[in-house]
Design a protein around this motif. Structure first.
Motif, mmCIF file in Angstrom:
data_model
loop_
_atom_site.group_PDB
_atom_site.id
_atom_site.type_symbol
_atom_site.label_atom_id
_atom_site.label_comp_id
_atom_site.label_asym_id
_atom_site.label_seq_id
_atom_site.Cartn_x
_atom_site.Cartn_y
_atom_site.Cartn_z
ATOM 1 N N PHE A 37 37.218 41.148 49.432
ATOM 2 C CA PHE A 37 38.140 40.883 48.345
ATOM 3 C C PHE A 37 39.530 40.688 48.934
ATOM 4 O O PHE A 37 39.779 41.031 50.076
ATOM 5 N N GLN A 39 43.955 40.656 47.739
ATOM 6 C CA GLN A 39 44.935 40.965 46.700
ATOM 7 C C GLN A 39 46.334 40.626 47.182
ATOM 8 O O GLN A 39 46.698 40.913 48.329
ATOM 9 N N LYS A 43 49.126 40.762 41.442
ATOM 10 C CA LYS A 43 47.899 40.139 40.944
ATOM 11 C C LYS A 43 46.724 41.083 41.120
ATOM 12 O O LYS A 43 46.764 42.011 41.933
ATOM 13 N N GLU A 44 45.674 40.819 40.361
ATOM 14 C CA GLU A 44 44.480 41.630 40.474
ATOM 15 C C GLU A 44 43.736 41.300 41.780
ATOM 16 O O GLU A 44 43.834 40.195 42.306
ATOM 17 N N ARG A 45 42.987 42.282 42.234
ATOM 18 C CA ARG A 45 42.143 42.071 43.411
ATOM 19 C C ARG A 45 41.033 41.085 43.038
ATOM 20 O O ARG A 45 40.401 41.225 41.990
ATOM 21 N N GLU A 46 40.803 40.103 43.896
ATOM 22 C CA GLU A 46 39.828 39.079 43.565
ATOM 23 C C GLU A 46 38.707 39.017 44.593
ATOM 24 O O GLU A 46 38.915 39.253 45.788
ATOM 25 N N PHE A 47 37.548 38.664 44.100
ATOM 26 C CA PHE A 47 36.374 38.500 44.949
ATOM 27 C C PHE A 47 36.550 37.268 45.832
ATOM 28 O O PHE A 47 36.988 36.214 45.361
ATOM 29 N N SER A 61 33.725 32.564 46.500
ATOM 30 C CA SER A 61 34.570 32.060 45.432
ATOM 31 C C SER A 61 34.845 30.582 45.694
ATOM 32 O O SER A 61 34.784 30.119 46.837
ATOM 33 N N SER A 63 37.539 29.049 45.753
ATOM 34 C CA SER A 63 38.755 28.826 46.534
ATOM 35 C C SER A 63 38.521 28.894 48.041
ATOM 36 O O SER A 63 39.337 28.378 48.811
ATOM 37 N N ILE A 111 33.429 43.403 40.656
ATOM 38 C CA ILE A 111 34.219 44.370 41.431
ATOM 39 C C ILE A 111 33.948 45.803 41.000
ATOM 40 O O ILE A 111 34.058 46.736 41.802
#
Length: 127
Positions: A37, A39, A43-47, A61, A63, A111
């Motif tokens: 993950f 972060q 911002k929120e923590r992203e996978f 993801s 991205s 998450i």
């Protein structure tokens, strides 16, 4: 209890590569799906990427798909994130995480199903 320690972060230029490592201890590593993950402040923590227990299933993801590769070595209790063609928007603190054993045998994207976390490693990509 599983302890996770990330390493390999740093400052690189756009287009460069980095390989993050995650060393696990204190549990049976092969029982856990693993994930990476990231972060950024505010911002929120992203996978980013995930692997099933045996690496038979991988998921990324949108991205990072095509640029990042997640892998694991159950014999060494290690997980990795190979990051190629890095972009400034990849700048973040990167965390590895182990899903709870009850999460199952597939890749875990949710998450909330990750029970164990490393302390994070900073990746900075300059333009």
């Amino acid at each position: 209890q599983v302890q996770l320690v990330e390493s390999g972060g740093g400052v690189v230029q756009a287009g460069d590569s980095l390989r993050l490592s995650c060393a696990a201890s204190g549990g049976t590593f092969s029982r856990y799906a693993m994930g990476w993950f990231r972060q950024v402040p505010g911002k929120e923590r992203e996978f980013v990427a995930g692997t099933s227990r045996t690496a038979g299933s991988l998921y990324y993801s949108d991205s990072v798909k095509g640029r990042f590769t997640i892998s694991r070595d159950n014999a060494k209790n290690m997980a990795y994130l190979q990051m190629d063609s890095l972009k400034p928007e990849d700048t973040a603190v990167y965390y590895c995480a182990a899903a709870s054993a009850s999460a199952g045998f597939t890749v875990v994207v949710d998450i909330t199903k990750y029970a164990y976390w490393g302390q994070g490693t900073q990746v900075t990509v300059s333009s």
